[in-house]
Enzyme design. Structure first.
Site, PDB file in Angstrom:
ATOM      1  N   SER A 177       5.225  15.314  -5.848  1.00 57.69           N
ATOM      2  CA  SER A 177       5.023  13.868  -5.852  1.00 57.69           C
ATOM      3  C   SER A 177       3.846  13.433  -6.718  1.00 57.69           C
ATOM      4  O   SER A 177       3.834  12.316  -7.238  1.00 57.69           O
ATOM      5  CB  SER A 177       4.809  13.359  -4.424  1.00 57.69           C
ATOM      6  OG  SER A 177       3.693  14.001  -3.828  1.00 57.69           O
ATOM      7  N   ASP A 218      -5.094   8.721  -0.306  1.00 59.39           N
ATOM      8  CA  ASP A 218      -4.685   9.013   1.071  1.00 59.39           C
ATOM      9  C   ASP A 218      -5.132  10.420   1.485  1.00 59.39           C
ATOM     10  O   ASP A 218      -4.599  10.998   2.429  1.00 59.39           O
ATOM     11  CB  ASP A 218      -3.174   8.870   1.248  1.00 59.39           C
ATOM     12  CG  ASP A 218      -2.377   9.820   0.359  1.00 59.39           C
ATOM     13  OD1 ASP A 218      -3.007  10.580  -0.426  1.00 59.39           O
ATOM     14  OD2 ASP A 218      -1.133   9.824   0.436  1.00 59.39           O
ATOM     15  N   HIS A 249      -2.791  12.301  -2.396  1.00 58.66           N
ATOM     16  CA  HIS A 249      -2.223  11.803  -3.645  1.00 58.66           C
ATOM     17  C   HIS A 249      -3.286  11.142  -4.528  1.00 58.66           C
ATOM     18  O   HIS A 249      -4.287  10.625  -4.035  1.00 58.66           O
ATOM     19  CB  HIS A 249      -1.091  10.817  -3.351  1.00 58.66           C
ATOM     20  CG  HIS A 249       0.075  11.467  -2.670  1.00 58.66           C
ATOM     21  ND1 HIS A 249       0.271  11.374  -1.312  1.00 58.66           N
ATOM     22  CD2 HIS A 249       1.081  12.233  -3.161  1.00 58.66           C
ATOM     23  CE1 HIS A 249       1.372  12.045  -0.986  1.00 58.66           C
ATOM     24  NE2 HIS A 249       1.874  12.576  -2.097  1.00 58.66           N
TER      25      HIS A 249
END
Length: 286
Positions: free
Chosen positions: A16, A229, A232
């Site tokens: 991601s 967070d 990320h």
């Protein structure tokens, strides 16, 4: 007969963090000012290599190296379809998730299996088919445990206290990537160390108990700004990743820096090429 556009590719293969590296989402209420438009990395790289290399985002959110290895042949084109000039391999953030932690499915991949998966990816036949491909391994980043715990508890309410990632564990996975790079003779972009150095930590993370980013260490504003967070990347982290990548390319393959590569298709004002069919064909043979 006109030939189709066939620029070589610069493939970004990862999880991601890679997938979000192009993101231009607007502000999200309640998030850090670093969050909006976080994806500096992808657009910056695309701009640097515009009309020279095609930047391809093959980021797969949530993927571990187990899954990455399974889908690799679908992520890498055959040489008949497109040439691959660069391949970054950026996994480990999910593999390093602690085992048997709340929220299924589990993502943890044991350290030895993680390293072997990376080896198999980097030496896979579909990669080796591109004889001039330049492979760059990227270490997983650190985590900021306090921020990550809060983010996970907000994401999974009702599961109780969540501690799913530790900065000490990411240090072990980062070291595995460094070791593999040495074994295979591949350059390593060490984003773990680059971030930790910015946070005034210069060790490997393998010998210290209270690492920067740990719940047991003083809060690190630097890591909190890098990791919106706790996991990320914020914009500042992507800026650092871009800087580290371009420095690595300049040191390892200076002839592949953007200012050293020709345009695909001639400049609009190159009259000699436009007026000479043979010169046009010769310049644009890929």
């Amino acid at each position: 007969m006109a030939r189709p556009w066939k620029a070589h590719q610069f493939i970004l293969f990862g999880d991601s963090i890679t997938q979000q590296s192009f993101s231009q989402h607007g502000p999200v209420k309640g998030t850090s000012p670093q969050t909006p438009g976080a994806g500096f990395f992808g657009p910056a790289l695309t701009d640097a290599y515009v009309r020279k290399l095609d930047i391809i985002n093959r980021g797969m959110s949530g993927y571990s190296t187990n899954q990455a290895l399974r889908i690799l042949p679908q992520a890498i084109p055959s040489p008949e379809h497109a040439g691959v000039r660069f391949l970054t391999i950026f996994f480990g953030a999910n593999d390093a998730r602690l085992p048997n932690t709340p929220s299924d499915p589990q993502q943890h991949v044991p350290l030895d299996k993680f390293k072997e998966n990376l080896r198999r990816i980097a030496t896979h036949q579909c990669v080796k088919a591109h004889k001039d491909v330049r492979i760059i391994l990227i270490t997983p980043p650190p985590v900021e445990e306090r921020v990550n715990i809060k983010a996970d508890e907000a994401k999974f309410p009702g599961l109780g206290p969540l501690f799913r990632r530790s900065v000490a564990e990411t240090a072990r996975y980062a070291q595995a990537v460094r070791n593999l790079g040495q074994e295979l003779g591949l350059p390593v972009l060490d984003i773990w160390s680059a971030m930790m150095k910015q946070a005034s930590y210069n060790g490997s993370g393998l010998e210290d108990e209270a690492l920067v980013g740990s719940r047991d260490a003083p809060e690190s504003k630097v890591l909190q700004d890098f990791l919106h967070d706790g996991l990320h990347f914020s914009r500042s982290a992507y800026v650092l990743l871009y800087k580290e990548l371009m420095e690595l390319i300049e040191q390892t393959w200076p002839d592949q820096m953007p200012d050293q590569l020709p345009f695909v298709l001639p400049r609009w004002d190159d009259e000699e090429v436009w007026q000479n069919e043979n010169a046009f064909d010769a310049q644009n043979k890929l």
